[in-house]
Design a protein around this motif. Sequence first.
Motif, PDB file in Angstrom:
ATOM      1  N   GLY A 179      19.671   8.932 -42.434  1.00 25.42           N
ATOM      2  CA  GLY A 179      18.241   8.766 -42.183  1.00 25.42           C
ATOM      3  C   GLY A 179      17.401   9.555 -43.161  1.00 25.42           C
ATOM      4  O   GLY A 179      16.178   9.624 -43.030  1.00 25.42           O
ATOM      5  N   GLU A 180      18.054  10.131 -44.156  1.00 24.45           N
ATOM      6  CA  GLU A 180      17.362  10.892 -45.201  1.00 24.45           C
ATOM      7  C   GLU A 180      17.501  10.142 -46.516  1.00 24.45           C
ATOM      8  O   GLU A 180      18.513   9.499 -46.775  1.00 24.45           O
ATOM      9  N   CYS A 181      16.475  10.217 -47.340  1.00 19.01           N
ATOM     10  CA  CYS A 181      16.502   9.581 -48.662  1.00 19.01           C
ATOM     11  C   CYS A 181      16.311  10.677 -49.708  1.00 19.01           C
ATOM     12  O   CYS A 181      15.198  11.127 -49.972  1.00 19.01           O
ATOM     13  N   LYS A 182      17.402  11.110 -50.292  1.00 24.86           N
ATOM     14  CA  LYS A 182      17.357  12.187 -51.275  1.00 24.86           C
ATOM     15  C   LYS A 182      18.362  11.879 -52.382  1.00 24.86           C
ATOM     16  O   LYS A 182      19.521  11.586 -52.112  1.00 24.86           O
ATOM     17  N   ILE A 183      17.864  11.930 -53.616  1.00 19.60           N
ATOM     18  CA  ILE A 183      18.717  11.724 -54.784  1.00 19.60           C
ATOM     19  C   ILE A 183      18.493  12.884 -55.745  1.00 19.60           C
ATOM     20  O   ILE A 183      17.361  13.139 -56.170  1.00 19.60           O
ATOM     21  N   LEU A 184      19.561  13.597 -56.064  1.00 17.89           N
ATOM     22  CA  LEU A 184      19.486  14.743 -56.959  1.00 17.89           C
ATOM     23  C   LEU A 184      20.188  14.430 -58.272  1.00 17.89           C
ATOM     24  O   LEU A 184      21.125  13.639 -58.315  1.00 17.89           O
ATOM     25  N   VAL A 185      19.714  15.067 -59.317  1.00 19.73           N
ATOM     26  CA  VAL A 185      20.283  14.907 -60.651  1.00 19.73           C
ATOM     27  C   VAL A 185      20.913  16.231 -61.051  1.00 19.73           C
ATOM     28  O   VAL A 185      20.357  17.305 -60.773  1.00 19.73           O
ATOM     29  N   ASP A 186      22.094  16.179 -61.682  1.00 16.60           N
ATOM     30  CA  ASP A 186      22.760  17.425 -62.061  1.00 16.60           C
ATOM     31  C   ASP A 186      21.962  18.189 -63.111  1.00 16.60           C
ATOM     32  O   ASP A 186      21.031  17.661 -63.724  1.00 16.60           O
ATOM     33  N   ILE A 188      22.510  19.389 -66.200  1.00 15.64           N
ATOM     34  CA  ILE A 188      22.460  18.937 -67.594  1.00 15.64           C
ATOM     35  C   ILE A 188      21.582  17.697 -67.735  1.00 15.64           C
ATOM     36  O   ILE A 188      20.720  17.621 -68.618  1.00 15.64           O
ATOM     37  N   ALA A 189      21.793  16.714 -66.843  1.00 19.34           N
ATOM     38  CA  ALA A 189      20.976  15.491 -66.888  1.00 19.34           C
ATOM     39  C   ALA A 189      19.513  15.803 -66.610  1.00 19.34           C
ATOM     40  O   ALA A 189      18.614  15.231 -67.234  1.00 19.34           O
ATOM     41  N   GLY A 190      19.256  16.714 -65.655  1.00 17.09           N
ATOM     42  CA  GLY A 190      17.880  17.082 -65.345  1.00 17.09           C
ATOM     43  C   GLY A 190      17.188  17.772 -66.503  1.00 17.09           C
ATOM     44  O   GLY A 190      16.010  17.492 -66.800  1.00 17.09           O
ATOM     45  N   THR A 191      17.898  18.664 -67.183  1.00 17.98           N
ATOM     46  CA  THR A 191      17.329  19.348 -68.348  1.00 17.98           C
ATOM     47  C   THR A 191      17.032  18.356 -69.471  1.00 17.98           C
ATOM     48  O   THR A 191      15.971  18.409 -70.110  1.00 17.98           O
ATOM     49  N   THR A 192      17.965  17.447 -69.709  1.00 15.17           N
ATOM     50  CA  THR A 192      17.759  16.417 -70.731  1.00 15.17           C
ATOM     51  C   THR A 192      16.559  15.536 -70.388  1.00 15.17           C
ATOM     52  O   THR A 192      15.747  15.191 -71.256  1.00 15.17           O
ATOM     53  N   ASP A 193      16.434  15.199 -69.107  1.00 14.39           N
ATOM     54  CA  ASP A 193      15.320  14.359 -68.668  1.00 14.39           C
ATOM     55  C   ASP A 193      13.992  15.070 -68.876  1.00 14.39           C
ATOM     56  O   ASP A 193      13.002  14.440 -69.292  1.00 14.39           O
ATOM     57  N   CYS A 263       1.376  16.507 -65.661  1.00 13.24           N
ATOM     58  CA  CYS A 263       2.047  17.791 -65.903  1.00 13.24           C
ATOM     59  C   CYS A 263       2.425  18.516 -64.609  1.00 13.24           C
ATOM     60  O   CYS A 263       3.557  19.015 -64.503  1.00 13.24           O
ATOM     61  N   PRO A 264       1.540  18.625 -63.604  1.00 20.04           N
ATOM     62  CA  PRO A 264       1.978  19.272 -62.359  1.00 20.04           C
ATOM     63  C   PRO A 264       3.135  18.556 -61.682  1.00 20.04           C
ATOM     64  O   PRO A 264       3.966  19.189 -61.023  1.00 20.04           O
ATOM     65  N   HIS A 265       3.206  17.222 -61.856  1.00 20.95           N
ATOM     66  CA  HIS A 265       4.295  16.456 -61.254  1.00 20.95           C
ATOM     67  C   HIS A 265       5.649  16.922 -61.767  1.00 20.95           C
ATOM     68  O   HIS A 265       6.620  17.025 -61.010  1.00 20.95           O
ATOM     69  N   TYR A 266       5.726  17.238 -63.057  1.00 23.13           N
ATOM     70  CA  TYR A 266       6.996  17.678 -63.630  1.00 23.13           C
ATOM     71  C   TYR A 266       7.270  19.158 -63.398  1.00 23.13           C
ATOM     72  O   TYR A 266       8.389  19.616 -63.590  1.00 23.13           O
ATOM     73  N   CYS A 267       6.250  19.914 -62.998  1.00 21.76           N
ATOM     74  CA  CYS A 267       6.496  21.325 -62.680  1.00 21.76           C
ATOM     75  C   CYS A 267       7.478  21.455 -61.515  1.00 21.76           C
ATOM     76  O   CYS A 267       8.227  22.430 -61.428  1.00 21.76           O
ATOM     77  N   ILE A 268       7.472  20.469 -60.615  1.00 20.27           N
ATOM     78  CA  ILE A 268       8.413  20.484 -59.486  1.00 20.27           C
ATOM     79  C   ILE A 268       9.848  20.462 -60.002  1.00 20.27           C
ATOM     80  O   ILE A 268      10.725  21.195 -59.511  1.00 20.27           O
ATOM     81  N   PHE A 269      10.090  19.642 -61.030  1.00 22.30           N
ATOM     82  CA  PHE A 269      11.437  19.518 -61.561  1.00 22.30           C
ATOM     83  C   PHE A 269      11.794  20.687 -62.485  1.00 22.30           C
ATOM     84  O   PHE A 269      12.945  21.114 -62.527  1.00 22.30           O
ATOM     85  N   VAL A 270      10.800  21.179 -63.226  1.00 18.31           N
ATOM     86  CA  VAL A 270      11.069  22.293 -64.131  1.00 18.31           C
ATOM     87  C   VAL A 270      11.509  23.526 -63.354  1.00 18.31           C
ATOM     88  O   VAL A 270      12.450  24.227 -63.731  1.00 18.31           O
ATOM     89  N   PHE A 271      10.828  23.798 -62.220  1.00 16.84           N
ATOM     90  CA  PHE A 271      11.132  24.983 -61.426  1.00 16.84           C
ATOM     91  C   PHE A 271      12.045  24.681 -60.244  1.00 16.84           C
ATOM     92  O   PHE A 271      12.235  25.518 -59.368  1.00 16.84           O
ATOM     93  N   GLY A 272      12.565  23.462 -60.205  1.00 22.92           N
ATOM     94  CA  GLY A 272      13.520  23.111 -59.163  1.00 22.92           C
ATOM     95  C   GLY A 272      12.932  23.096 -57.762  1.00 22.92           C
ATOM     96  O   GLY A 272      13.633  23.251 -56.778  1.00 22.92           O
TER      97      GLY A 272
END
Length: 363
Positions: A179-186, A188-193, A263-272
Amino acid sequence: MDTQDGEELCFPQLFNISCKKPTTPLSQLLLPYIVVFSMSLLTVILNLLVIIAVSHFRQLHTPTNFLLLSLAVSDFFIGLLLMPANIIRKKVCWFLGQLACLVFTYVSFIITSASVGIMVLISVDRYAAICDPLHYPTRITRERVKLCVCLCWLCSVIYNILLIKDELVQPGQHNSCYGECKILVDYIAGTTDIVLTFIAPVTVIIVLYMRVFVVAVSQARAMRSQVTAVTLQLSVTLTTKKSELKAARTLGVLVLVFLICFCPHYCIFVFGGKVLNSSSATIVIYLYYFNSCLNPLIYAMFYPWFRKAKKEISFKNIFMGNTKQAEDKIFSVTLRELLIYKRNDRDCKLLLSILIKGQGTAF
């Protein structure tokens, strides 16, 4: 069925693995629902107007407008799909299944990376128009722009397949419960992205527009210092420069708003996700989505053709093919404006001959 703590489950029949239903009262969810779905509807309508205007009116088939058309398509799907689906994923149980979760995430990644690519192409277009105006008509053609747009979307599709390849092999591996929808990227792939879809394109956009800004300021000063034109060609040249500078300013506003929302949208991914809590992260995501609603409003403020098209577009005329009357109202322009629009020598000579014969307007 309830849990021992009295909390309801998303899937009572799957007692051991089901997620718990969110406990947020309906009264607190009502306002976010109304705001998001209203924004979604407005985004769909405004971008649909842009798509119809650029697609059906042949006078708008310019390289720059094809880029705006592609951007409007991505914004349209953000309003139609991503905004409603994201609030469902955040606020209630995900009842659509893991396949729908994977498709939703994949489509959102495609649209995000394609939008960034289109913004880079818009910056390149303005750079070529302002910094190399003599070669712009021959280097930036409609066919080349169409090819670049198609490659941008194709690369986004292929790239994001590679990004979520682990989820394709084992869907739902990062979900803590059903019942949860969550997809994580490893990592290395996250840093490359982050490098490929955030740092590199934003750097290119900023560098190109800084160069455009410097050249535009120098051209504006040069035009102010020039004596009033006497010949038609000089007049047309000056007017063309003003038109290009105005287009650069308009698209500069478009790019600036995009960067502010993006830019704020990607801050979530930059800081995990460690810097922002859940509510703040949701606001940042919808700030990026809100950019899709702002883009057509920017067109409405700065582009006369869009304001006229909104008044004249009739869905009955569009689908019945009766667009000639609307085109005549929207694009009844003077010869000087046509000289600006028609860039090649053959068309200019034809229009000059019309002027010599005493015909002041065309089309």
